[in-house]
Design a protein around this motif. Structure first.
Motif, mmCIF file in Angstrom:
data_model
loop_
_atom_site.group_PDB
_atom_site.id
_atom_site.type_symbol
_atom_site.label_atom_id
_atom_site.label_comp_id
_atom_site.label_asym_id
_atom_site.label_seq_id
_atom_site.Cartn_x
_atom_site.Cartn_y
_atom_site.Cartn_z
ATOM 1 N N SER A 78 0.761 -1.224 0.219
ATOM 2 C CA SER A 78 0.072 0.118 -0.008
ATOM 3 C C SER A 78 0.769 1.226 -0.022
ATOM 4 N N PHE A 79 0.487 2.120 -0.648
ATOM 5 C CA PHE A 79 1.108 3.494 -1.107
ATOM 6 C C PHE A 79 0.206 4.543 -0.460
ATOM 7 N N THR A 80 0.492 5.230 0.616
ATOM 8 C CA THR A 80 -0.148 6.262 1.207
ATOM 9 C C THR A 80 0.348 7.722 0.825
ATOM 10 N N PHE A 81 1.561 7.954 0.989
ATOM 11 C CA PHE A 81 2.283 9.264 0.533
ATOM 12 C C PHE A 81 3.176 9.178 -0.519
ATOM 13 N N GLY A 82 2.409 9.538 -1.542
ATOM 14 C CA GLY A 82 3.444 9.353 -2.816
ATOM 15 C C GLY A 82 3.228 7.830 -3.409
ATOM 16 N N LEU A 83 3.293 7.867 -4.746
ATOM 17 C CA LEU A 83 3.023 6.716 -5.458
ATOM 18 C C LEU A 83 4.358 6.349 -6.133
ATOM 19 N N PRO A 84 4.483 5.030 -6.527
ATOM 20 C CA PRO A 84 5.421 4.260 -6.768
ATOM 21 C C PRO A 84 5.570 4.465 -8.539
ATOM 22 N N SER A 85 6.950 4.552 -8.763
ATOM 23 C CA SER A 85 7.333 4.987 -10.404
ATOM 24 C C SER A 85 6.524 3.372 -11.084
ATOM 25 N N ALA A 86 7.039 3.602 -12.568
ATOM 26 C CA ALA A 86 6.249 2.390 -13.094
ATOM 27 C C ALA A 86 7.071 1.348 -13.251
ATOM 28 N N LEU A 87 8.530 1.497 -12.834
ATOM 29 C CA LEU A 87 9.476 0.445 -12.681
ATOM 30 C C LEU A 87 9.216 -0.291 -11.420
ATOM 31 N N GLU A 88 8.971 0.475 -10.351
ATOM 32 C CA GLU A 88 8.531 -0.114 -8.971
ATOM 33 C C GLU A 88 7.219 -0.821 -9.021
ATOM 34 N N VAL A 89 6.320 -0.456 -9.624
ATOM 35 C CA VAL A 89 5.005 -0.999 -9.852
ATOM 36 C C VAL A 89 5.325 -2.422 -10.856
ATOM 37 N N ASP A 90 5.906 -2.566 -11.794
ATOM 38 C CA ASP A 90 6.323 -3.524 -12.511
ATOM 39 C C ASP A 90 7.106 -4.587 -11.530
ATOM 40 N N ALA A 91 8.058 -4.087 -10.790
ATOM 41 C CA ALA A 91 8.773 -4.982 -9.963
ATOM 42 C C ALA A 91 8.122 -5.785 -8.865
ATOM 43 N N GLY A 145 4.478 -11.063 -7.599
ATOM 44 C CA GLY A 145 3.033 -11.296 -7.155
ATOM 45 C C GLY A 145 2.329 -10.261 -6.270
ATOM 46 N N SER A 146 2.913 -9.267 -5.990
ATOM 47 C CA SER A 146 2.331 -8.245 -5.121
ATOM 48 C C SER A 146 1.195 -7.528 -5.592
ATOM 49 N N ALA A 147 0.047 -7.380 -4.952
ATOM 50 C CA ALA A 147 -1.089 -6.493 -5.544
ATOM 51 C C ALA A 147 -0.807 -5.240 -4.841
ATOM 52 N N LEU A 148 -1.037 -4.080 -5.474
ATOM 53 C CA LEU A 148 -0.672 -2.833 -5.154
ATOM 54 C C LEU A 148 -1.860 -2.291 -5.017
ATOM 55 N N ILE A 149 -1.866 -1.169 -3.752
ATOM 56 C CA ILE A 149 -2.929 -0.456 -3.463
ATOM 57 C C ILE A 149 -2.532 1.006 -3.241
ATOM 58 N N GLY A 150 -3.190 2.070 -3.781
ATOM 59 C CA GLY A 150 -2.626 3.424 -3.634
ATOM 60 C C GLY A 150 -3.831 4.155 -3.199
ATOM 61 N N THR A 151 -3.267 5.022 -2.149
ATOM 62 C CA THR A 151 -4.255 5.969 -1.652
ATOM 63 C C THR A 151 -4.141 7.269 -2.125
ATOM 64 N N VAL A 152 -5.021 7.842 -2.547
ATOM 65 C CA VAL A 152 -4.802 9.362 -3.048
ATOM 66 C C VAL A 152 -5.611 10.204 -2.296
ATOM 67 N N THR A 153 -5.242 11.632 -2.284
ATOM 68 C CA THR A 153 -5.854 12.639 -1.687
ATOM 69 C C THR A 153 -6.224 14.087 -2.516
ATOM 70 N N ASN A 154 -5.814 13.791 -3.782
ATOM 71 C CA ASN A 154 -6.031 14.945 -4.657
ATOM 72 C C ASN A 154 -6.428 14.416 -6.058
ATOM 73 N N VAL A 155 -6.891 15.244 -6.890
ATOM 74 C CA VAL A 155 -6.961 14.974 -8.261
ATOM 75 C C VAL A 155 -5.584 14.380 -9.101
ATOM 76 N N GLU A 156 -4.760 15.194 -8.941
ATOM 77 C CA GLU A 156 -3.413 14.943 -9.371
ATOM 78 C C GLU A 156 -2.712 13.591 -9.171
ATOM 79 N N GLU A 157 -2.864 13.167 -7.745
ATOM 80 C CA GLU A 157 -2.434 11.931 -7.556
ATOM 81 C C GLU A 157 -3.340 10.817 -8.050
ATOM 82 N N ALA A 158 -4.577 11.040 -8.166
ATOM 83 C CA ALA A 158 -5.694 10.021 -8.674
ATOM 84 C C ALA A 158 -5.216 9.870 -10.130
ATOM 85 N N LEU A 159 -4.908 10.804 -10.931
ATOM 86 C CA LEU A 159 -4.599 10.673 -12.316
ATOM 87 C C LEU A 159 -3.449 9.894 -12.475
ATOM 88 N N ALA A 160 -2.266 10.119 -11.723
ATOM 89 C CA ALA A 160 -1.000 9.590 -11.658
ATOM 90 C C ALA A 160 -1.192 7.997 -11.116
#
Length: 112
Positions: free
Chosen positions: A5-18, A23-38
């Protein structure tokens, strides 16, 4: 790891792929529109100013898989203990909507 789970900041595409590669499922918490779009490739748990069923429905209808509430139960617990410092610490973005009650009562307000 089953979930990451990512709460403060989001992983890079490379980190997501790794993480996906092991086999990890990723969960992101966003608090604004910019984070949601990313975070378009992550399940989105929206947080901030979710204080009732209508505000929860807004984030769900916008594409979030869940809405994270936290301020209401924390403020209710602080208020029940007459803890002014705790009450102010957990003001949150929708503090004016905070109502007292048990956790069960507060969560019942989010039921359809």
């Amino acid at each position: 790891m089953e979930f990451v789970s990512f709460t403060f900041g989001l992983p890079s595409a490379l980190e997501v792929d790794a993480l996906h590669a092991v086999g990890s499922a990723l969960i992101g918490t966003v608090t604004n529109v910019e984070e949601a779009l990313a975070a378009v490739d992550l399940p989105i748990v929206a947080a901030g100013a979710i204080h009732n069923r209508a505000s929860l429905d807004l984030v769900l209808n916008a594409g979030a898989c869940a809405g994270q509430i936290g301020t209401a139960p924390l403020r209710a617990a602080a208020a029940a203990q007459n803890n002014a410092e705790g009450l102010n610490l957990w003001a949150g973005e929708a503090w004016q909507y905070a109502r007292s009650g048990t956790v069960a009562e507060i969560l019942a307000r989010f039921q359809r």
